[in-house]
Design a protein around this motif. Structure first.
Motif, PDB file in Angstrom:
ATOM      1  N   SER A 102      -9.455   6.019  -4.266  1.00 21.41           N
ATOM      2  CA  SER A 102     -10.466   6.416  -3.190  1.00 21.41           C
ATOM      3  C   SER A 102     -10.413   5.576  -2.011  1.00 21.41           C
ATOM      4  O   SER A 102     -10.223   4.331  -2.069  1.00 21.41           O
ATOM      5  CB  SER A 102     -11.924   6.411  -3.979  1.00 21.41           C
ATOM      6  N   GLN A 103     -10.546   6.422  -0.664  1.00 31.10           N
ATOM      7  CA  GLN A 103     -10.416   5.417   0.456  1.00 31.10           C
ATOM      8  C   GLN A 103     -11.810   5.134   1.124  1.00 31.10           C
ATOM      9  O   GLN A 103     -12.625   5.834   0.967  1.00 31.10           O
ATOM     10  CB  GLN A 103      -9.474   5.920   1.497  1.00 31.10           C
ATOM     11  N   PRO A 104     -12.172   4.225   1.958  1.00 33.54           N
ATOM     12  CA  PRO A 104     -11.027   3.043   2.347  1.00 33.54           C
ATOM     13  C   PRO A 104     -10.924   2.164   1.063  1.00 33.54           C
ATOM     14  O   PRO A 104     -11.866   1.928   0.073  1.00 33.54           O
ATOM     15  CB  PRO A 104     -11.492   2.509   3.570  1.00 33.54           C
ATOM     16  N   LEU A 105      -9.350   1.575   0.844  1.00 32.65           N
ATOM     17  CA  LEU A 105      -9.337   0.605  -0.016  1.00 32.65           C
ATOM     18  C   LEU A 105      -9.681  -0.952   0.645  1.00 32.65           C
ATOM     19  O   LEU A 105      -9.120  -1.108   1.507  1.00 32.65           O
ATOM     20  CB  LEU A 105      -7.791   0.726  -0.352  1.00 32.65           C
ATOM     21  N   LYS A 106     -10.442  -1.625   0.015  1.00 29.46           N
ATOM     22  CA  LYS A 106     -10.838  -2.818   0.519  1.00 29.46           C
ATOM     23  C   LYS A 106     -10.018  -4.027  -0.317  1.00 29.46           C
ATOM     24  O   LYS A 106     -10.265  -4.104  -1.679  1.00 29.46           O
ATOM     25  CB  LYS A 106     -12.358  -3.024   0.212  1.00 29.46           C
TER      26      LYS A 106
ATOM     27  N   TYR B 111       0.912  -1.190  -0.006  1.00 31.62           N
ATOM     28  CA  TYR B 111      -0.045  -0.003  -0.046  1.00 31.62           C
ATOM     29  C   TYR B 111       0.947   1.127   0.147  1.00 31.62           C
ATOM     30  O   TYR B 111       0.871   2.102  -0.891  1.00 31.62           O
ATOM     31  CB  TYR B 111      -0.879  -0.103   1.366  1.00 31.62           C
TER      32      TYR B 111
ATOM     33  N   GLY C  96      -7.600   2.721   5.562  1.00 31.71           N
ATOM     34  CA  GLY C  96      -7.963   4.089   4.952  1.00 31.71           C
ATOM     35  C   GLY C  96      -9.312   4.414   5.780  1.00 31.71           C
ATOM     36  O   GLY C  96      -9.857   5.436   5.304  1.00 31.71           O
TER      37      GLY C  96
ATOM     38  N   ALA D 230      -6.570   1.140   9.648  1.00 31.09           N
ATOM     39  CA  ALA D 230      -7.126   0.039   8.916  1.00 31.09           C
ATOM     40  C   ALA D 230      -7.802  -1.236   9.828  1.00 31.09           C
ATOM     41  O   ALA D 230      -7.258  -0.939  11.081  1.00 31.09           O
ATOM     42  CB  ALA D 230      -6.033  -0.309   8.167  1.00 31.09           C
TER      43      ALA D 230
ATOM     44  N   GLY E  33      -2.794   4.955  -1.502  1.00 34.81           N
ATOM     45  CA  GLY E  33      -3.746   6.083  -0.545  1.00 34.81           C
ATOM     46  C   GLY E  33      -4.118   6.897  -1.687  1.00 34.81           C
ATOM     47  O   GLY E  33      -4.924   7.672  -1.213  1.00 34.81           O
TER      48      GLY E  33
ATOM     49  N   VAL F  25      -2.326   5.483   8.699  1.00 40.57           N
ATOM     50  CA  VAL F  25      -3.347   5.191   7.824  1.00 40.57           C
ATOM     51  C   VAL F  25      -4.362   4.290   8.610  1.00 40.57           C
ATOM     52  O   VAL F  25      -3.897   2.854   8.788  1.00 40.57           O
ATOM     53  CB  VAL F  25      -2.751   4.503   6.653  1.00 40.57           C
TER      54      VAL F  25
END
Ligand code: HAM
Length: 434
Positions: free
Chosen positions: A116-120, A107, A150, A315, A113, A313
């Motif tokens: 677009s967050q959150p990143l799944k 990441y 994120g 998570a 980052g 970040v």
């Protein structure tokens, strides 16, 4: 002659004892077990799709320093369980013991980052820990994991726990339970660690040598110890939940409220701390009745990025032990993926027929018709027996005469009825029948 025979027997016996074995705690996954693994992967992919996770693969080798920083130098995993690849000491590579730290490394490396967050992200693959092999504990095992990167909102902790229960429901698991706790943040943990050290001060002589060391370096790790003497002391130890700062307490309260909202049952386990240093706030593990190992575990890791040199970040994630899921499936008679049996068996008689059979197989495979054969056998009897064993619907019989006349026999294996068709029509004829 008799002497020679004895010698031969001795040689073959010696050969058997010299056969190589897979490394201790590492297993071949033979075809009998593959349907279970495939089922878990398929369900994992389905859940990932529904929850909008994208797949990520990271290398099996990573730098040792990643796990030292993320999982912790005083953790069992880093202290005792890493498989190292000999190389330069300052850049030593290890077989990855888990997947979360490598994903955060990736990441940061690829500036994910910026998306677009959150990143799944989800992943599946082998992990390695040099443990003492026992039921459900191996040196090479597979994990299926899901990470939401994120986001610090407690609704995502609840979403990961929802995904966890959904995945187990989809696998038709019954009687599973989620144990949950909060281990706060570095701020509130400072005061708690002092209380813990105070509690153990006059109990040092009872603690095992490892725990005495842990108490000095990372007191929370005493909760990972399975030593009977240390287990007893844990019960009276101060608990983290009573020592959370206001923001951590509020965060955990909201996680539980979201779980209640669905509702999703959970069990509060005050001594659950998880054996990896990167966790903060929510931690949880999943159990199935009758098994005393966790099927999966996870939690929040808002500081992992910083531990690896990145910005903050937040998570949260979970990963499942695939071998443990397979074990439950077998004991509870839950089916894996159903492997379709071949519909057709090709029988060839004579050299010319054998030569021609490769072209017929090419056409059948090309049309997606699952076909079995025993091309090394010559006799009709042996090949019919093999076809019977495979329980196919049809046998295709190609003999000398059929080759000369460009025809082939279709035998219905249930009724024994036989029909002759042109070789170039055989695929269509089979398609009509299956
Ligand atoms: P973990 O609890 O170390 O967490 O491992 C997760 C799961 O992997 C365990 O619950 C267990 O089912 C399986 N597992 C672990 N060690 C073994 C072993 N030696 N043999 C067989 N199965 C094993 C983690 O690895 C974290 N990365 C989980 C996570 C994801 N946290 C946040 N995101």
């Amino acid at each position: 002659m008799a002497v020679k025979k004895t010698k031969e027997r001795k040689v073959s016996k010696k050969k058997t004892t010299q056969l190589f074995q897979s490394p201790k705690g590492m297993h071949d996954i033979l075809s009998n077990d593959q349907p279970f693994f495939l089922k878990i992967r398929q369900v994992g992919e389905k859940i990932a799709d529904v929850y909008n996770f994208s797949k990520i693969d990271t290398p099996i080798l990573e730098q040792r320093a990643i796990f030292e920083r993320a999982v912790g130098e005083s953790s069992e995993i880093v202290e005792k369980q890493m498989f190292a690849i000999k190389g330069k000491q300052d850049n030593e590579l290890v077989l990855r013991p888990e997947g979360t730290a490598p994903i955060m490394r990736s990441y940061l490396q690829h500036s994910l980052g910026h998306f677009s967050q959150p990143l799944k992200l989800f992943y599946e693959g082998p992990m390695f820990r040099h443990e003492q092999p026992q039921a459900g504990r191996f040196r090479q095992f597979h994990q299926l994991g899901f990470e939401i990167i994120g986001a610090d909102d407690p609704i995502y902790d609840a979403q990961i726990i929802l995904l966890t229960t959904n995945l187990l429901e989809e696998l038709k698991f019954k009687k599973t339970s989620i144990q949950i706790n909060s281990i706060g943040c570095p701020n509130c943990r400072q005061g708690y660690k002092k209380k813990l050290v105070n509690y153990y001060r006059d109990k040092q002589s009872v603690l095992c040598a490892d725990c005495r060391k842990r108490l000095a370096i990372n007191p929370l790790r005493v909760f990972d110890c399975k030593n009977e003497r240390c287990e007893g002391l844990k019960k009276e130890a101060p608990i983290m939940l009573d020592n959370l700062c206001h923001p951590c307490s509020n965060h955990f309260k909201l996680v539980l409220e979201y779980l209640d909202e669905m509702p999703l049952p959970y069990i509060l386990n005050f001594s659950l701390v998880r054996g990896l240093d990167y966790y903060n706030r929510t931690v949880f593990e999943i159990f199935s009745d009758e098994f005393n190992f966790a099927l999966g575990g996870g939690g929040r890791y808002d500081y992992l990025s910083q531990m690896l040199g990145g910005p903050k970040v937040p998570a949260v994630g979970v990963s499942f032990g695939i071998e443990r899921l397979v074990e439950v499936m077998k004991v509870k008679n839950i089916e894996g993926v159903i492997v379709k049996k071949p519909k057709v068996f090709l029988i060839q008689l004579g050299n010319q027929a054998k030569r021609k059979s490769i072209k017929i197989l090419k056409a059948l495979y090309g049309a997606g018709i699952k076909t079995a054969e025993a091309l090394e056998k010559d006799s009709l009897k042996a090949q019919l027996k093999a076809a019977d064993k495979k329980r196919v619907d049809f046998a295709l019989i190609l003999g000398q005469r059929e080759v000369l006349e460009d025809i082939i026999i279709i035998r219905d294996m249930k009724t024994g009825a036989q029909e002759t068709v042109a070789i170039n029509k055989v695929v269509d004829e089979i398609k009509k029948r299956i």
